[in-house]
Design a protein around this motif. Sequence first.
Motif, mmCIF file in Angstrom:
data_model
loop_
_atom_site.group_PDB
_atom_site.id
_atom_site.type_symbol
_atom_site.label_atom_id
_atom_site.label_comp_id
_atom_site.label_asym_id
_atom_site.label_seq_id
_atom_site.Cartn_x
_atom_site.Cartn_y
_atom_site.Cartn_z
ATOM 1 N N LEU A 6 -19.899 5.379 2.208
ATOM 2 C CA LEU A 6 -19.907 6.613 3.521
ATOM 3 C C LEU A 6 -18.604 8.274 3.251
ATOM 4 C CD1 LEU A 6 -20.388 5.035 7.258
ATOM 5 C CD2 LEU A 6 -21.628 6.804 5.893
ATOM 6 N N GLY A 7 -18.004 7.616 1.771
ATOM 7 C CA GLY A 7 -17.216 8.650 1.228
ATOM 8 C C GLY A 7 -15.385 7.637 1.068
ATOM 9 N N TYR A 8 -15.192 7.432 2.054
ATOM 10 C CA TYR A 8 -14.177 7.602 2.035
ATOM 11 C C TYR A 8 -13.265 6.452 0.353
ATOM 12 C CZ TYR A 8 -9.610 5.065 3.156
ATOM 13 O OH TYR A 8 -8.096 4.515 3.610
ATOM 14 N N LYS A 9 -12.249 7.043 0.405
ATOM 15 C CA LYS A 9 -11.373 7.040 -0.952
ATOM 16 C C LYS A 9 -9.791 6.698 -1.310
ATOM 17 C CE LYS A 9 -14.236 9.581 -3.742
ATOM 18 N NZ LYS A 9 -15.622 9.568 -3.159
ATOM 19 N N GLY A 10 -9.414 6.393 0.239
ATOM 20 C CA GLY A 10 -8.084 5.943 0.212
ATOM 21 C C GLY A 10 -8.185 4.529 -0.392
ATOM 22 N N LEU A 11 -7.222 3.551 0.161
ATOM 23 C CA LEU A 11 -6.780 3.069 -0.201
ATOM 24 C C LEU A 11 -7.366 1.699 0.862
ATOM 25 C CD1 LEU A 11 -3.159 2.006 -1.834
ATOM 26 C CD2 LEU A 11 -4.977 1.866 -2.448
ATOM 27 N N ILE A 12 -7.484 0.342 0.819
ATOM 28 C CA ILE A 12 -7.768 -0.595 1.901
ATOM 29 C C ILE A 12 -7.019 -1.738 1.749
ATOM 30 C CG2 ILE A 12 -9.910 -1.725 3.070
ATOM 31 C CD1 ILE A 12 -11.443 0.587 1.432
ATOM 32 N N LYS A 23 0.577 8.341 5.560
ATOM 33 C CA LYS A 23 0.237 9.240 6.827
ATOM 34 C C LYS A 23 -0.677 8.646 8.082
ATOM 35 C CE LYS A 23 3.142 12.558 5.650
ATOM 36 N NZ LYS A 23 3.255 13.053 4.144
ATOM 37 N N ARG A 24 -1.690 8.684 7.697
ATOM 38 C CA ARG A 24 -2.316 8.053 8.542
ATOM 39 C C ARG A 24 -3.607 7.476 8.168
ATOM 40 N NH1 ARG A 24 -3.907 13.070 11.632
ATOM 41 N NH2 ARG A 24 -6.360 12.117 11.597
ATOM 42 N N VAL A 25 -2.849 6.099 9.194
ATOM 43 C CA VAL A 25 -4.142 4.602 9.576
ATOM 44 C C VAL A 25 -4.996 4.396 10.335
ATOM 45 C CG1 VAL A 25 -3.345 2.793 9.173
ATOM 46 C CG2 VAL A 25 -2.189 3.798 8.281
ATOM 47 N N ALA A 26 -6.304 4.347 9.578
ATOM 48 C CA ALA A 26 -7.065 3.855 10.702
ATOM 49 C C ALA A 26 -7.513 2.158 10.368
ATOM 50 C CB ALA A 26 -8.718 4.014 10.459
ATOM 51 N N VAL A 27 -7.313 1.005 11.726
ATOM 52 C CA VAL A 27 -7.286 -0.059 11.568
ATOM 53 C C VAL A 27 -9.147 -0.281 12.499
ATOM 54 C CG1 VAL A 27 -6.057 -1.589 12.620
ATOM 55 C CG2 VAL A 27 -5.091 -0.215 11.753
ATOM 56 N N LEU A 47 -5.211 4.682 5.137
ATOM 57 C CA LEU A 47 -5.098 4.249 4.227
ATOM 58 C C LEU A 47 -6.335 3.605 5.783
ATOM 59 C CD1 LEU A 47 -4.457 1.226 3.287
ATOM 60 C CD2 LEU A 47 -2.321 1.316 5.420
ATOM 61 N N VAL A 48 -7.167 2.203 5.165
ATOM 62 C CA VAL A 48 -7.837 1.207 6.159
ATOM 63 C C VAL A 48 -7.224 -0.177 6.063
ATOM 64 C CG1 VAL A 48 -10.363 0.681 6.276
ATOM 65 C CG2 VAL A 48 -9.297 2.961 6.398
ATOM 66 N N ILE A 49 -7.219 -1.203 7.539
ATOM 67 C CA ILE A 49 -6.872 -2.229 7.130
ATOM 68 C C ILE A 49 -7.597 -3.074 8.376
ATOM 69 C CG2 ILE A 49 -4.777 -3.291 8.156
ATOM 70 C CD1 ILE A 49 -2.844 -1.814 8.084
ATOM 71 N N ILE A 50 -8.766 -3.464 7.479
ATOM 72 C CA ILE A 50 -9.391 -4.727 8.178
ATOM 73 C C ILE A 50 -9.075 -5.882 8.041
ATOM 74 C CG2 ILE A 50 -11.312 -5.627 7.864
ATOM 75 C CD1 ILE A 50 -11.995 -3.185 5.408
ATOM 76 N N SER A 51 -8.945 -5.778 9.533
ATOM 77 C CA SER A 51 -9.110 -8.057 9.992
ATOM 78 C C SER A 51 -10.117 -8.219 10.649
ATOM 79 C CB SER A 51 -7.972 -7.909 10.674
ATOM 80 O OG SER A 51 -6.535 -7.664 10.438
ATOM 81 N N ALA A 107 0.581 -1.268 0.239
ATOM 82 C CA ALA A 107 -0.041 0.027 -0.081
ATOM 83 C C ALA A 107 0.857 1.520 -0.292
ATOM 84 C CB ALA A 107 -1.196 0.133 1.067
ATOM 85 N N ILE A 108 2.387 1.170 0.683
ATOM 86 C CA ILE A 108 2.562 2.221 0.871
ATOM 87 C C ILE A 108 2.999 2.179 -0.809
ATOM 88 C CG2 ILE A 108 5.154 3.490 2.036
ATOM 89 C CD1 ILE A 108 3.878 1.743 4.576
ATOM 90 N N LYS A 109 4.060 1.605 -0.878
ATOM 91 C CA LYS A 109 4.060 1.409 -2.039
ATOM 92 C C LYS A 109 3.280 2.482 -3.577
ATOM 93 C CE LYS A 109 7.173 -1.157 -5.401
ATOM 94 N NZ LYS A 109 7.530 -2.433 -5.936
ATOM 95 N N LEU A 110 2.108 2.218 -3.691
ATOM 96 C CA LEU A 110 1.435 2.118 -4.220
ATOM 97 C C LEU A 110 0.801 3.695 -3.653
ATOM 98 C CD1 LEU A 110 -1.119 -0.271 -4.851
ATOM 99 C CD2 LEU A 110 0.522 0.026 -6.715
ATOM 100 N N ASN A 111 0.791 4.048 -2.724
ATOM 101 C CA ASN A 111 0.812 5.542 -2.619
ATOM 102 C C ASN A 111 1.636 5.613 -1.000
ATOM 103 O OD1 ASN A 111 0.196 7.830 -1.560
ATOM 104 N ND2 ASN A 111 -2.245 7.605 -0.637
ATOM 105 N N PRO A 112 2.662 6.310 -1.807
ATOM 106 C CA PRO A 112 3.727 6.797 -0.884
ATOM 107 C C PRO A 112 4.039 8.065 0.041
ATOM 108 C CG PRO A 112 4.885 6.710 -2.873
ATOM 109 C CD PRO A 112 3.182 6.923 -3.441
ATOM 110 N N ASN A 113 2.202 8.621 -0.217
ATOM 111 C CA ASN A 113 1.843 10.056 0.869
ATOM 112 C C ASN A 113 0.973 9.265 1.963
ATOM 113 O OD1 ASN A 113 3.348 11.922 -0.675
ATOM 114 N ND2 ASN A 113 1.354 11.818 -2.562
#
Length: 397
Positions: free
Chosen positions: A251-257, A173-177, A231-235, A165-171
């Motif tokens: 709900l409008g989240y646009k970032g990587l998952i 910074k803020r991650v929700a788990v 970035l959102v990470i789901i377990s 994910a970081i390689k695809l989007n080096p920008n």
Amino acid sequence: MKNAFTHITALLSTCALLLTACGGSNTSTNSTNKIIPIGIAVAQTSNVALLGQEQVAGAKIAEKYFNDKGGINGTPFKLVFQDTAGDEAGTINAFQALINKDKVVGIVGPTLSQQAFSADPIAERSKIPVLGPSNTAKGIPEIGDYIARVSAPVSVVAPNSVKAAIKLNPNIKRVAVFYAQNDAFSKSETEIFQQTVKEQGLELVTVQRFQTSDTDFQSQATNAINLKPDLVIISGLAADGGNLVRQLRELGYKGLIVGGNGLNTSNILPVCKALCDGVLIAQAYSPEHPGEINAAFRKAYVDQYKKEPPQFSAQAFAAVQVYVEALKSLDQKSKVNQLQIQELRTELNKQLLTGKYNTPLGEIGFTPIGEVVQKDFYVAQIKMESDGSKGKFTFLK
Ligand code: 1QQ
């Protein structure tokens, strides 16, 4: 030979369903029952079957493939299936049936780590080998001497998808788990994800909890989105995970998952449809893996299912393969059909831990406590057609 085996296997599958009619339920040694029974205890029903049905497919391909090649040095084996459904009680029942009624030499299963932590100790006490085909939580091989797994642990697999994910989007910074707090695997995987986030210098802005039985994620998703994660990470598992992806997007989240191993099935595609697009999932298997055995496995899978084989099918195939090859090696030392069942289980357990196996996952082996040793890992990204009707896992380079 080939046709005879296929015929016997078919006959035995019928007998597995009609044990009393076939009179096979009380066989105490293998010398009276020439065909070697290997148990498969995975989720064939319940929501967990979204994962388990891929395991049934992989195991059945292995059964035909290795029996066509002569089985255990000329003796065919059969798979005996017991449905665990999605919970611990069902898994305990399935294990007990395989151990005491079906008298299998070893078990492939269960589907979830959550199930393994309650059922594996029963196999350990009965001294029967268990190969976890998809149990990835920390602590599985440590359950006991008879417990091993072909599924690489979360500590090895999960960090790969965050790095991708970081390689695809080096920008980023803020991650929700997010994680399912009623599931042992999800708790174990989120620990690794959270540790990776910190090691990569990212900011963990929130940790949201849910249940694998949840279908409504509005409040957790809204809480997270308000903190503007990139970035959102789901377990979680397949149904809940797929719904969470869908609701985050709605709900409008646009970032990587990034999805964890519980979302690692095309069975989530009908849940999040077009909104599954772009989800990253680490893989312990690639259909492109070189070598003859993967080519044969892949062809058999594609011929039957008209799509590329998923990781859970490849791991189930590999688990059956380990039993078959360990039984062959053991049989060369002492004829397995002449061993009493308990001695056979104990010797098989010792044997399988020492071998090297050239599987569709690549070459695998085990540490002395039964942890898998595997080399190659990958990351896939879901690509959906825009109408959401079809999609696939594409492997990142
Ligand atoms: C575990 C898992 C599952 C999500 C795989 C089916 O990795 O429970 O350990």
